[in-house]
Write an enzyme that holds these catalytic residues in place. Sequence first.
Site, PDB file in Angstrom:
ATOM      1  N   ASP A  26       0.849  -1.187   0.000  1.00 18.94           N
ATOM      2  CA  ASP A  26       0.000   0.000   0.000  1.00 18.94           C
ATOM      3  C   ASP A  26       0.890   1.244   0.000  1.00 18.94           C
ATOM      4  O   ASP A  26       1.664   1.449  -0.923  1.00 18.94           O
ATOM      5  CB  ASP A  26      -0.965  -0.023   1.190  1.00 18.94           C
ATOM      6  N   ARG A  41       1.414  10.800  -4.926  1.00 22.27           N
ATOM      7  CA  ARG A  41       1.386  11.059  -3.483  1.00 22.27           C
ATOM      8  C   ARG A  41       2.767  11.473  -2.967  1.00 22.27           C
ATOM      9  O   ARG A  41       3.409  10.746  -2.215  1.00 22.27           O
ATOM     10  CB  ARG A  41       0.875   9.838  -2.705  1.00 22.27           C
TER      11      ARG A  41
END
Length: 351
Positions: free
Chosen positions: A185, A241
Amino acid sequence: MNTGHRPHRHPRRHRSAVTAMLLVAALAGTGGAAGAASGTTTARAGETAGRLAAACTGTPTGFATVNALGQNGTTGGAGGPVVTVTTAAALKDYVGRAGAYVIQVSGRIQVSGMLTVVANKSILGVGTTAEITGGGLQLGSTTRPGNNVIIRNIRFTGAEDDSISVTNKAHHVWIDHNDLSDGYDGLLDIKRESDFVTVSWNHFHHHSKSALLGHSDNYTADIGKLRVTYHHNFFDGTDQRHPRVRFADPVHVLNNYYRNNALYGVASTENAGVLVEGNYFENVAHPIYVGYDKSGPGRVVERNNRYVGSGTPQTAGTVVEPRTYYPYTVDDPATVPATVSAGAGVGKIGC
């Protein structure tokens, strides 16, 4: 973890301070109960000189230095016993113990899942080969805060979930000179009302989702929290991100090196306030987004950045100045590729 975005491109892995330095002037006792987990060496008085030479020194810059919430800067385990761990059992034992500890990680340690790190810990890699693989570190639980924690000079690989998760109201955290790659993740998520964090001199690579800031569009408890400084990090071919921000204000993105980031560099959403300053974007088609995917727009001020082979940044609104919290200097962004490439990651500090 976070939902609502493109799935990760890698398959799931299977088991595969400011006023204090991190030198410990006197090392006492055995560092805990007599039955400490195997794979642990505890510093004794006769080993003081060697341990001090091995311990990382230095202090953070940015939000981790701010005196707030009853904590004066970020000192980690300074003043506590120094222990060296070589096994997952020993690492899990010491990161979860009450009280201050300087925990030196030696060699490659295979872990499973997320190990909970509680308050007043320094977790420091020894030399250039310290590695945590297969799992990650979670700072704090809902009942055991992960405040005043330092993580430095460790390689994180193949995590089954996040490599590092700063969560559950953890505050005063310094994550510095680590190498993070190839997990499942996020490589480094900061969320759930965490605050006063500095992320510095880390190398992010071989991964898609690098650095989430803010749990979800619906987690409005993050408003007024998540004050984070990202400086001198190398976002090396990671997709997205860097960070992706919700609600936080201000977030300071300073002197980072972005190279070949396929989706975007920085995204400010849900009324977050982000200052993007003195960075170098190389071959990044979308260096800065205002709003992303289903998330509403945030605010971004950009200044003194370099865009080489990159697109036009989006900006909007105003942002609280980080200088209202801490002093800092800005490197010439033209020097950032050389400086950050040479200085980010493991083995670049005296551990």
